[in-house]
Write a protein that holds these residues in place. Structure first.
Motif, short mmCIF file in Angstrom:
data_model
loop_
_atom_site.label_atom_id
_atom_site.label_comp_id
_atom_site.label_asym_id
_atom_site.label_seq_id
_atom_site.Cartn_x
_atom_site.Cartn_y
_atom_site.Cartn_z
N LEU A 147 -53.43 41.02 86.64
CA LEU A 147 -53.94 40.01 85.73
C LEU A 147 -53.63 40.36 84.29
CD1 LEU A 147 -57.35 38.86 87.11
CD2 LEU A 147 -55.29 37.56 86.77
N ALA A 148 -53.68 41.67 83.99
CA ALA A 148 -53.42 42.09 82.62
C ALA A 148 -52.01 41.70 82.21
CB ALA A 148 -53.62 43.59 82.50
N THR A 149 -51.06 41.80 83.13
CA THR A 149 -49.70 41.42 82.78
C THR A 149 -49.50 39.92 82.94
OG1 THR A 149 -49.29 42.44 84.90
CG2 THR A 149 -48.18 43.39 83.00
N ALA A 150 -50.41 39.27 83.67
CA ALA A 150 -50.17 37.87 84.03
C ALA A 150 -50.20 36.94 82.83
CB ALA A 150 -51.19 37.40 85.05
N ALA A 151 -51.02 37.30 81.85
CA ALA A 151 -51.25 36.38 80.75
C ALA A 151 -49.95 35.88 80.16
CB ALA A 151 -52.09 37.07 79.69
N GLY A 152 -48.98 36.79 80.01
CA GLY A 152 -47.82 36.43 79.23
C GLY A 152 -46.69 35.76 79.98
N VAL A 208 -44.13 33.79 82.67
CA VAL A 208 -43.81 32.68 83.57
C VAL A 208 -43.59 33.21 84.98
CG1 VAL A 208 -42.12 30.89 84.06
CG2 VAL A 208 -42.79 31.34 81.72
N LEU A 209 -43.07 34.43 85.06
CA LEU A 209 -42.82 35.00 86.38
C LEU A 209 -44.11 35.48 87.03
CD1 LEU A 209 -40.83 36.12 88.51
CD2 LEU A 209 -40.76 38.21 87.18
N VAL A 210 -44.96 36.14 86.23
CA VAL A 210 -46.11 36.83 86.82
C VAL A 210 -47.25 35.88 87.14
CG1 VAL A 210 -47.76 38.69 86.56
CG2 VAL A 210 -45.46 38.96 85.69
N LEU A 211 -47.50 34.89 86.28
CA LEU A 211 -48.67 34.05 86.50
C LEU A 211 -48.64 33.32 87.86
CD1 LEU A 211 -51.37 33.14 85.43
CD2 LEU A 211 -50.25 31.26 84.26
N PRO A 212 -47.51 32.71 88.24
CA PRO A 212 -47.51 32.06 89.58
C PRO A 212 -47.78 33.07 90.70
CG PRO A 212 -45.56 31.44 88.34
CD PRO A 212 -46.25 32.48 87.54
N ILE A 213 -47.17 34.25 90.60
CA ILE A 213 -47.34 35.23 91.67
C ILE A 213 -48.79 35.73 91.68
CG2 ILE A 213 -46.48 37.38 92.65
CD1 ILE A 213 -44.29 35.41 92.46
N ALA A 214 -49.33 35.96 90.48
CA ALA A 214 -50.72 36.42 90.40
C ALA A 214 -51.66 35.37 90.99
CB ALA A 214 -51.09 36.72 88.95
N ALA A 215 -51.39 34.10 90.67
CA ALA A 215 -52.24 33.03 91.20
C ALA A 215 -52.11 32.97 92.72
CB ALA A 215 -51.84 31.69 90.58
N ALA A 271 -40.50 30.63 77.65
CA ALA A 271 -39.77 31.13 78.81
C ALA A 271 -39.15 32.51 78.59
CB ALA A 271 -38.67 30.14 79.19
N ASP A 272 -39.45 33.15 77.47
CA ASP A 272 -38.73 34.40 77.21
C ASP A 272 -39.50 35.64 77.65
OD1 ASP A 272 -40.65 33.91 75.43
OD2 ASP A 272 -39.52 34.47 73.64
N THR A 273 -40.38 35.49 78.61
CA THR A 273 -41.16 36.65 79.02
C THR A 273 -40.98 36.95 80.50
OG1 THR A 273 -42.99 35.13 79.32
CG2 THR A 273 -42.96 36.41 77.30
N LEU A 274 -39.74 36.89 80.96
CA LEU A 274 -39.50 37.07 82.39
C LEU A 274 -39.30 38.54 82.73
CD1 LEU A 274 -37.07 34.10 82.84
CD2 LEU A 274 -39.41 34.22 83.60
N TYR A 275 -40.34 39.35 82.56
CA TYR A 275 -40.14 40.74 82.91
C TYR A 275 -40.94 41.16 84.14
CZ TYR A 275 -44.16 41.01 79.79
OH TYR A 275 -45.35 40.80 79.18
N THR A 276 -40.39 42.11 84.85
CA THR A 276 -40.99 42.56 86.10
C THR A 276 -41.97 43.70 85.83
OG1 THR A 276 -39.29 44.19 86.44
CG2 THR A 276 -38.89 42.02 87.35
N LEU A 277 -42.65 44.13 86.87
CA LEU A 277 -43.56 45.27 86.74
C LEU A 277 -42.79 46.55 86.42
CD1 LEU A 277 -46.06 44.79 89.68
CD2 LEU A 277 -46.37 44.22 87.29
N SER A 278 -41.50 46.57 86.77
CA SER A 278 -40.69 47.75 86.49
C SER A 278 -40.14 47.74 85.07
CB SER A 278 -39.52 47.83 87.47
OG SER A 278 -39.99 47.73 88.79
N GLY A 279 -40.49 46.70 84.32
CA GLY A 279 -40.09 46.68 82.93
C GLY A 279 -38.72 46.08 82.69
N LEU A 282 -42.51 41.23 92.34
CA LEU A 282 -42.46 41.47 90.90
C LEU A 282 -41.85 42.82 90.56
CD1 LEU A 282 -45.97 40.17 89.88
CD2 LEU A 282 -43.79 39.05 89.62
N ARG A 283 -41.49 43.60 91.55
CA ARG A 283 -40.89 44.90 91.24
C ARG A 283 -39.38 44.74 91.24
NH1 ARG A 283 -45.47 48.02 92.05
NH2 ARG A 283 -46.81 47.30 93.74
#
Lengths: 352, 289
Positions: free
Chosen positions: B73-78, B80-87, B163-171, B253-254
């Motif tokens: 959730l902490a990474t989800a805020a920002g 486009v990639l993470v929020l759908p997966i987190a949801a 749309a410029d925040t497409l980063y994975t958990l691996s950075g 997300l990795r």
């Protein structure tokens, strides 16, 4: 009647197929039989391990421990950790430590070392000193006569242990030799034997297990659960932090690697004894103790919970025992640790 | 009985039957209500995380909530990639399986209760086809539900952050097609898991005429599985539990994607699917019109 039988057949067959599939999925991967490999001398095996350059590979490494330490709330669980490891064969690598919903990534690139914490959104960067990797490689090359080095290493090991090759094993689907170090009977240690599984082709250590007296399950095991040799994509060994990441610079030499336990950390350790009953003696730096307190970790409280209070000529303190090691921490911050029973630690502290 | 029905009229193609079934499903007000509610969840999550300060509250791997996706959730805020997966991860714990169970319950038990299944059973449609139609109906519903969450999640994050925040958990930072591919992979994988839940629901559904029984047993089963999954003493049982596979969705997300758990989870879902559908078929075949 016909439909009834048909129904029963379908139900039984389908359920059986599904249950069989689930059973197969649940079966542990390590249930394969030991491979047949040509015989090899311990000395030759050690020599080939020292000579071998780790090739490019990717794999999953897992650490399992049954140390008997209770889990500490607020500390990452140590008992089962897995990390994905990538190596390009030339000194660059990437390690991704998986947590349930986040990841710690370490990238050792050409010129810099990065670490990235996805949960906190922070990264640290350390520039590697020029030629650090070159030097490392040359050092490896300098051991030009591996058989001679191997003889030295094995001789040194044999002062305190019996070194032998004890059969074969299959680790992560690879055929491996089992190199076994058994402490000599006069060594005062908790360890019964240390087994190292060495890949039969690449001569890379694939797994290390530490066994203690009285059990057949390893007290500590670290090794690959999956491994694949072959070239890795270049992008894995480069890192640029995502936007909005807080980047900390570190001075070279002190990388922000993962902090393992507390025993081996901290500066200036003395060594007492040799072989298996080596005891590390040191002093917890006061800033570290204060640091721990400001982090919210209550050192004294933790010691009281996990250690048992002891007193002796050295003063008083707490002993923390695990199945493969013991640590004695005195009230005034001295620390002694080793893979030995408590008695040896007391002596080491007293004789100092 | 078979002799009488089979040669008569087996002309109705499955596609037409499925279309009729889908029209039937998506005309139900409760279907639309559930989909609408599921679509709102990512929006709420995104806004709540954007409003609440995401830094500060998230020391890594600590606190009681950390195991439940705090880090995600902490990474989800920002992103486009993470929020759908987190949801998807959040809703896969309870809400999505519930929706799948509802679809399974309506498909047979619900129609038995209202008497509409009788028409199906008497119609010149073989029971296998009937089950196929019902299973495809459930699959479509779960696919729509998962897509709904992913799309509203992505749109929410896009509106909030761009749309410029497409980063994975691996950075690593992903290209847009790559990110969309990963979201699609997640949606497909979640759909398969939900289809497995739906198949089990169909099996129970074939035995009863009370949809509530189906909902209650699937929900109970999920809760029991979750409890069993949290007991370390039963770790030998964990590889069999469907719910234990569900954390693997985070692997999307990795970078690179570790595929072992995802593939294992998909195979596990397939096993449950086979079990559920074969039991449902067996019951349906022996059911009297």
């Amino acid at each position: 009647m016909n439909t009834k039988r048909k129904a029963a057949t379908v139900a039984v067959a389908g359920t059986a197929a599904g249950a069989l599939g689930l059973g197969l999925l649940a079966m542990p991967a390590g249930a394969e039989s030991a491979p047949e490999l040509p015989e090899i001398e311990a000395q030759e095996l050690v020599g080939s391990v020292l000579k071998a350059q780790p090739p490019a590979m990717s794999g999953t490494a897992t650490v399992d421990n049954e140390l008997g330490l209770p889990s500490v709330p607020g500390m990452p669980a140590l008992d089962a950790q897995s990390a994905r490891v990538y190596y390009d064969g030339e000194g660059r690598g990437r390690v991704a430590m998986e947590q349930q919903s986040s990841e710690l990534t370490y990238v050792l690139g050409e010129r810099e070392f990065w670490s990235y914490d996805s949960a906190a959104g922070t990264a640290t960067r350390a520039e590697l000193p020029d030629g650090a990797r070159e030097q490392h490689r040359n050092q490896e090359a300098a051991g030009a006569d591996p058989s001679q080095v191997a003889t030295q290493v094995v001789d040194r090991l044999e002062e305190s242990s019996n070194v032998s090759v004890d059969g074969t094993a299959r680790v992560a689907g690879r055929a491996a030799y089992e190199l076994v170090l058994t402490p000599k009977p006069d060594e005062r240690t908790l360890v019964r034997e240390v087994r190292v599984a060495v890949d039969s082709e690449e001569r890379l250590p694939l797994r290390m297990s530490v066994l203690t007296h009285g059990t057949t399950e390893p007290a500590f095991e670290a090794g690959f659960s999956e491994i694949e040799f072959g070239p890795q994509p270049e992008r894995l060994f480069e890192f640029s932090p995502p936007e909005g990441t807080e980047v900390t610079e570190r001075e070279p030499g002190r990388n922000g690697g993962p902090q393992h336990g507390g025993d081996a950390e901290g500066p200036e350790f003395d060594v007492a004894g040799d072989g298996w009953d080596t005891v590390l003696l040191g002093r917890i730096p006061s800033e570290m103790r204060e640091g721990a307190e400001s982090n919210g970790t209550d050192m004294t409280g933790m010691l009281e919970r996990f250690g048992k209070p002891v007193q002796g000529e050295f003063g008083s303190g707490h002993v923390v025992e695990t199945r493969i090691g013991t640590a004695l921490i005195t009230e005034d911050g001295r620390i002694a640790a080793g893979a030995v029973p408590e008695q040896v630690l007391r002596q080491a502290l007293e004789n100092r | 009985m078979e002799v009488m029905t089979e040669p008569a009229r087996r002309t109705a193609p499955v596609s037409r039957l499925v279309r009729a079934e889908l029209r039937w499903i998506f005309r139900r007000p409760r279907t639309l209500a559930v989909l609408g509610l599921l679509g709102v969840i990512p929006v709420i999550m995104g806004i709540a995380l954007a409003v609440a300060d995401p830094t500060g509250s998230s020391s890594p791997g600590e606190g009681p909530g950390a195991g439940e996706g705090g880090g995600l959730l902490a990474t989800a805020a920002g992103s486009v990639l993470v929020l759908p997966i987190a949801a998807l991860t959040m809703t896969l714990r309870m809400l999505l399986p519930l929706a799948a169970a509802m679809a399974g319950a309506d498909a047979l038990a619900g129609e038995t209760a209202t008497g509409t299944l009788r028409g199906w059973l008497l119609a010149p449609v073989s029971r296998g086809r009937l089950l196929l139609v019902k299973a495809l109906g459930v699959a479509t519903f779960t696919l729509v539900a998962a897509t709904m969450i992913a799309v509203t999640g992505a749109v929410t994050a896009l509106v909030l952050n761009g749309a410029d925040t497409l980063y994975t958990l691996s950075g690593t930072t992903l290209s847009i097609p790559d990110a969309l591919g990963r979201i699609a992979l997640a949606v497909g994988w979640v759909t398969l898991q939900l289809w497995a839940v739906g198949a089990v629901a169909l099996a129970i559904s074939a035995f009863t005429e009370h949809p509530m029984v189906v909902l209650a047993s699937v929900l109970g089963g999920i809760i029991v599985f979750t409890v069993l999954g949290s007991l370390d003493a039963l770790s030998w049982l964990h590889p069999v539990l469907l719910t234990e596979a569900w954390w693997a969705i985070v692997d999307v997300l990795r970078d690179p994607i570790p595929d072992a758990d995802l593939i294992g989870g998909a195979l596990k879902a397939a096993c449950y699917l086979v079990i559920g559908l074969s039991i449902a078929y067996a019951r349906l075949v022996s059911k009297d019109g």
